[in-house]
Design an enzyme around this catalytic site. Structure first.
Site, PDB file in Angstrom:
ATOM      1  N   LYS A  13       0.846  -1.214   0.000  1.00 15.61           N
ATOM      2  CA  LYS A  13       0.000   0.000   0.000  1.00 15.61           C
ATOM      3  C   LYS A  13       0.876   1.258   0.000  1.00 15.61           C
ATOM      4  O   LYS A  13       0.680   2.166  -0.794  1.00 15.61           O
ATOM      5  CB  LYS A  13      -0.935   0.017   1.232  1.00 15.61           C
ATOM      6  CG  LYS A  13      -1.855  -1.190   1.334  1.00 15.61           C
ATOM      7  CD  LYS A  13      -2.775  -1.124   2.536  1.00 15.61           C
ATOM      8  CE  LYS A  13      -2.095  -1.165   3.893  1.00 15.61           C
ATOM      9  NZ  LYS A  13      -1.395  -2.427   4.194  1.00 15.61           N
ATOM     10  N   ARG A  88     -10.227  -0.170   8.047  1.00 14.36           N
ATOM     11  CA  ARG A  88      -9.687  -1.500   8.285  1.00 14.36           C
ATOM     12  C   ARG A  88     -10.702  -2.458   8.863  1.00 14.36           C
ATOM     13  O   ARG A  88     -10.377  -3.603   9.158  1.00 14.36           O
ATOM     14  CB  ARG A  88      -8.542  -1.409   9.313  1.00 14.36           C
ATOM     15  CG  ARG A  88      -7.198  -1.508   8.661  1.00 14.36           C
ATOM     16  CD  ARG A  88      -6.141  -1.302   9.694  1.00 14.36           C
ATOM     17  NE  ARG A  88      -5.182  -0.400   9.131  1.00 14.36           N
ATOM     18  CZ  ARG A  88      -3.928  -0.714   8.873  1.00 14.36           C
ATOM     19  NH1 ARG A  88      -3.459  -1.889   9.188  1.00 14.36           N
ATOM     20  NH2 ARG A  88      -3.129   0.161   8.333  1.00 14.36           N
ATOM     21  N   ARG A 122      11.766  -5.878   5.805  1.00 13.01           N
ATOM     22  CA  ARG A 122      11.599  -4.501   5.306  1.00 13.01           C
ATOM     23  C   ARG A 122      12.500  -3.503   6.040  1.00 13.01           C
ATOM     24  O   ARG A 122      12.667  -3.576   7.252  1.00 13.01           O
ATOM     25  CB  ARG A 122      10.139  -4.067   5.484  1.00 13.01           C
ATOM     26  CG  ARG A 122       9.958  -2.581   5.190  1.00 13.01           C
ATOM     27  CD  ARG A 122       8.524  -2.157   5.114  1.00 13.01           C
ATOM     28  NE  ARG A 122       7.769  -2.451   6.321  1.00 13.01           N
ATOM     29  CZ  ARG A 122       6.458  -2.257   6.435  1.00 13.01           C
ATOM     30  NH1 ARG A 122       5.769  -1.800   5.402  1.00 13.01           N
ATOM     31  NH2 ARG A 122       5.845  -2.555   7.550  1.00 13.01           N
ATOM     32  N   ARG A 153      10.916  -1.006  11.288  1.00 16.67           N
ATOM     33  CA  ARG A 153       9.775  -0.620  12.125  1.00 16.67           C
ATOM     34  C   ARG A 153       9.657  -1.532  13.344  1.00 16.67           C
ATOM     35  O   ARG A 153       9.945  -2.725  13.261  1.00 16.67           O
ATOM     36  CB  ARG A 153       8.475  -0.699  11.297  1.00 16.67           C
ATOM     37  CG  ARG A 153       8.159   0.612  10.620  1.00 16.67           C
ATOM     38  CD  ARG A 153       7.032   0.542   9.627  1.00 16.67           C
ATOM     39  NE  ARG A 153       5.839  -0.180  10.060  1.00 16.67           N
ATOM     40  CZ  ARG A 153       4.714  -0.240   9.334  1.00 16.67           C
ATOM     41  NH1 ARG A 153       4.640   0.387   8.168  1.00 16.67           N
ATOM     42  NH2 ARG A 153       3.678  -0.928   9.765  1.00 16.67           N
ATOM     43  N   ARG A 164      -0.753  -9.001  13.089  1.00 17.05           N
ATOM     44  CA  ARG A 164      -1.312  -8.097  12.063  1.00 17.05           C
ATOM     45  C   ARG A 164      -1.987  -8.896  10.961  1.00 17.05           C
ATOM     46  O   ARG A 164      -3.076  -8.540  10.492  1.00 17.05           O
ATOM     47  CB  ARG A 164      -0.195  -7.212  11.479  1.00 17.05           C
ATOM     48  CG  ARG A 164       0.248  -6.128  12.460  1.00 17.05           C
ATOM     49  CD  ARG A 164       1.659  -5.655  12.190  1.00 17.05           C
ATOM     50  NE  ARG A 164       1.827  -5.014  10.905  1.00 17.05           N
ATOM     51  CZ  ARG A 164       3.015  -4.810  10.326  1.00 17.05           C
ATOM     52  NH1 ARG A 164       4.125  -5.201  10.938  1.00 17.05           N
ATOM     53  NH2 ARG A 164       3.090  -4.209   9.168  1.00 17.05           N
TER      54      ARG A 164
HETATM   55  P1  AP5 Z   1       4.811  -1.581   1.910  1.00 17.72           P
HETATM   56  O1  AP5 Z   1       4.521  -0.800   0.692  1.00 17.72           O
HETATM   57  O2  AP5 Z   1       5.493  -0.906   3.033  1.00 17.72           O
HETATM   58  O3  AP5 Z   1       3.482  -2.336   2.388  1.00 17.72           O
HETATM   59  P2  AP5 Z   1       2.222  -1.810   3.184  1.00 17.72           P
HETATM   60  O4  AP5 Z   1       1.033  -2.479   2.580  1.00 17.72           O
HETATM   61  O5  AP5 Z   1       2.221  -0.322   3.257  1.00 17.72           O
HETATM   62  O6  AP5 Z   1       2.522  -2.486   4.572  1.00 17.72           O
HETATM   63  P3  AP5 Z   1       2.397  -1.900   6.062  1.00 17.72           P
HETATM   64  O7  AP5 Z   1       3.231  -2.780   6.915  1.00 17.72           O
HETATM   65  O8  AP5 Z   1       2.668  -0.430   6.091  1.00 17.72           O
HETATM   66  O9  AP5 Z   1       0.880  -2.162   6.313  1.00 17.72           O
HETATM   67  P4  AP5 Z   1       0.168  -2.215   7.672  1.00 17.72           P
HETATM   68  O10 AP5 Z   1      -1.234  -2.084   7.244  1.00 17.72           O
HETATM   69  O11 AP5 Z   1       0.502  -3.390   8.488  1.00 17.72           O
HETATM   70  O12 AP5 Z   1       0.805  -0.991   8.481  1.00 17.72           O
HETATM   71  P5  AP5 Z   1       0.360   0.528   8.692  1.00 17.72           P
HETATM   72  O13 AP5 Z   1       1.568   1.347   8.765  1.00 17.72           O
HETATM   73  O14 AP5 Z   1      -0.703   0.913   7.743  1.00 17.72           O
HETATM   74  O15 AP5 Z   1       5.663  -2.868   1.444  1.00 17.72           O
HETATM   75  C1  AP5 Z   1       6.094  -3.839   2.385  1.00 17.72           C
HETATM   76  C2  AP5 Z   1       7.452  -4.447   1.952  1.00 17.72           C
HETATM   77  O16 AP5 Z   1       7.262  -5.151   0.744  1.00 17.72           O
HETATM   78  C3  AP5 Z   1       8.537  -3.403   1.658  1.00 17.72           C
HETATM   79  O17 AP5 Z   1       9.780  -3.915   1.999  1.00 17.72           O
HETATM   80  C4  AP5 Z   1       8.437  -3.191   0.149  1.00 17.72           C
HETATM   81  O18 AP5 Z   1       9.658  -2.774  -0.422  1.00 17.72           O
HETATM   82  C5  AP5 Z   1       8.042  -4.597  -0.305  1.00 17.72           C
HETATM   83  N1  AP5 Z   1       7.202  -4.592  -1.503  1.00 17.72           N
HETATM   84  C6  AP5 Z   1       6.183  -3.749  -1.796  1.00 17.72           C
HETATM   85  N2  AP5 Z   1       5.633  -4.065  -2.991  1.00 17.72           N
HETATM   86  C7  AP5 Z   1       6.319  -5.160  -3.428  1.00 17.72           C
HETATM   87  C8  AP5 Z   1       6.228  -5.986  -4.610  1.00 17.72           C
HETATM   88  N3  AP5 Z   1       5.311  -5.744  -5.547  1.00 17.72           N
HETATM   89  N4  AP5 Z   1       7.077  -7.022  -4.721  1.00 17.72           N
HETATM   90  C9  AP5 Z   1       8.005  -7.284  -3.775  1.00 17.72           C
HETATM   91  N5  AP5 Z   1       8.163  -6.532  -2.642  1.00 17.72           N
HETATM   92  C10 AP5 Z   1       7.322  -5.498  -2.483  1.00 17.72           C
HETATM   93  O19 AP5 Z   1      -0.300   0.451  10.135  1.00 17.72           O
HETATM   94  C11 AP5 Z   1       0.522   0.159  11.250  1.00 17.72           C
HETATM   95  C12 AP5 Z   1      -0.310  -0.060  12.483  1.00 17.72           C
HETATM   96  O20 AP5 Z   1      -1.049   1.150  12.790  1.00 17.72           O
HETATM   97  C13 AP5 Z   1      -1.391  -1.143  12.380  1.00 17.72           C
HETATM   98  O21 AP5 Z   1      -0.880  -2.427  12.625  1.00 17.72           O
HETATM   99  C14 AP5 Z   1      -2.340  -0.682  13.484  1.00 17.72           C
HETATM  100  O22 AP5 Z   1      -1.812  -0.997  14.743  1.00 17.72           O
HETATM  101  C15 AP5 Z   1      -2.321   0.834  13.331  1.00 17.72           C
HETATM  102  N6  AP5 Z   1      -3.343   1.278  12.400  1.00 17.72           N
HETATM  103  C16 AP5 Z   1      -3.150   1.852  11.187  1.00 17.72           C
HETATM  104  N7  AP5 Z   1      -4.320   2.117  10.589  1.00 17.72           N
HETATM  105  C17 AP5 Z   1      -5.283   1.700  11.458  1.00 17.72           C
HETATM  106  C18 AP5 Z   1      -6.699   1.666  11.391  1.00 17.72           C
HETATM  107  N8  AP5 Z   1      -7.362   2.119  10.301  1.00 17.72           N
HETATM  108  N9  AP5 Z   1      -7.377   1.167  12.456  1.00 17.72           N
HETATM  109  C19 AP5 Z   1      -6.723   0.728  13.554  1.00 17.72           C
HETATM  110  N10 AP5 Z   1      -5.378   0.707  13.675  1.00 17.72           N
HETATM  111  C20 AP5 Z   1      -4.669   1.184  12.622  1.00 17.72           C
HETATM  112 MG    MG Z   2       2.350   1.080   4.803  1.00 14.63          MG
END
Ligand code: AP5
Ligand code: MG
Length: 206
Positions: A13, A88, A122, A153, A164
């Site tokens: 994402k 989410r 990552r 992270r 997660r």
């Molecule tokens: P990346 O692009 O970073 O993936 P991502 O989908 O953004 O993953 P996140 O870990 O950020 O998602 P998340 O939803 O767990 O965390 P968030 O920060 O939103 O890519 C990941 C890796 O893969 C990288 O190394 C990248 O280089 C690689 N990659 C990407 N595309 C690729 C491809 N095509 N091929 C190969 N490799 C690839 O949320 C964090 C925390 O915040 C949550 O756990 C929760 O506690 C809280 N939170 C956030 N939003 C909410 C909500 N709405 N409600 C409640 N709690 C929330």
């Molecule tokens: Mg992200």
């Protein structure tokens, strides 16, 4: 235009959001990034969020929804925004429906079994936010785009990632059906190369 990027933890994402926001000049709103900024600056929201995020658990809906509502009321969102990581669960999706319209939902689909390795390997740039994987870094500790420092992270350890992914399956995956029924869902294959995933997204947005 308001866009939602849907996808499991590690689906890409943030990676795709960065490219979309650069090309289409759409404001990128990541709830995860907002919480991490609050953690860094030690706000009450950050203190509350850190306890949960580090364990891989959700931040409570009321705090998350308030955060998004307030961010969407900023003037930079008047022509639309791209939401990454919100909604989410069904509660958040219903909340969002009350406060704004949604034009497109892009679901980045990746087999869940690929995601543990993606996330535990990552590394993220502190300056520009670009993500890398240790397998392609060859020991490099600086960002190849801006020379910023790369870090891991706090929630990218095996235990938190497992939580997660489990929460994604029980709470978030239902949103695929939810937005399908509303007729706004498009799915792209997130297991392709990053640039090929972006090409699929461009076809949906051009
Ligand atoms: P990346 O692009 O970073 O993936 P991502 O989908 O953004 O993953 P996140 O870990 O950020 O998602 P998340 O939803 O767990 O965390 P968030 O920060 O939103 O890519 C990941 C890796 O893969 C990288 O190394 C990248 O280089 C690689 N990659 C990407 N595309 C690729 C491809 N095509 N091929 C190969 N490799 C690839 O949320 C964090 C925390 O915040 C949550 O756990 C929760 O506690 C809280 N939170 C956030 N939003 C909410 C909500 N709405 N409600 C409640 N709690 C929330
Ligand atoms: Mg992200």
């Amino acid at each position: 235009m308001n866009i939602i990027l849907l996808g499991a933890p590690g689906a890409g994402k943030g990676t795709q959001a960065k490219r979309i926001s650069e090309k289409y000049k759409i404001v990128h709103i990541s709830t995860g990034d907002i919480f991490r900024e609050n953690i860094k600056s030690g706000t009450p929201l950050g203190v509350e969020a850190k306890k949960l995020i580090d364990k891989g658990q959700f931040v409570p809906d009321d705090l998350t929804c308030q955060t998004v509502e307030s961010r969407l009321s900023n003037s930079d969102c008047k022509n639309g925004a791209m939401l990454d990581g919100f909604p989410r669960n069904l509660y958040q999706a219903e909340f969002l429906k009350q406060i704004t319209n949604i034009d497109k939902v892009i679901n980045i689909a990746v087999p869940l079994e690929c995601l543990m390795a993606r996330l535990t390997g990552r590394r993220v740039c502190r300056e520009c936010g670009e993500s890398f994987h240790i397998d392609s870094l060859n020991g490099e500790t600086k960002c190849s785009y801006c020379s910023g420092e790369l870090y891991q992270r706090d929630d990218d350890n095996e235990e938190a990632v497992a939580t997660r992914l489990a929460i994604y399956t029980t709470k978030t995956q239902v949103l695929i059906d939810y937005y399908e029924k509303l007729g706004v869902l498009k799915t792209v294959d997130g297991s392709k190369e990053k640039s090929d995933v972006f090409k699929e997204i461009e076809v949906l947005l051009d």
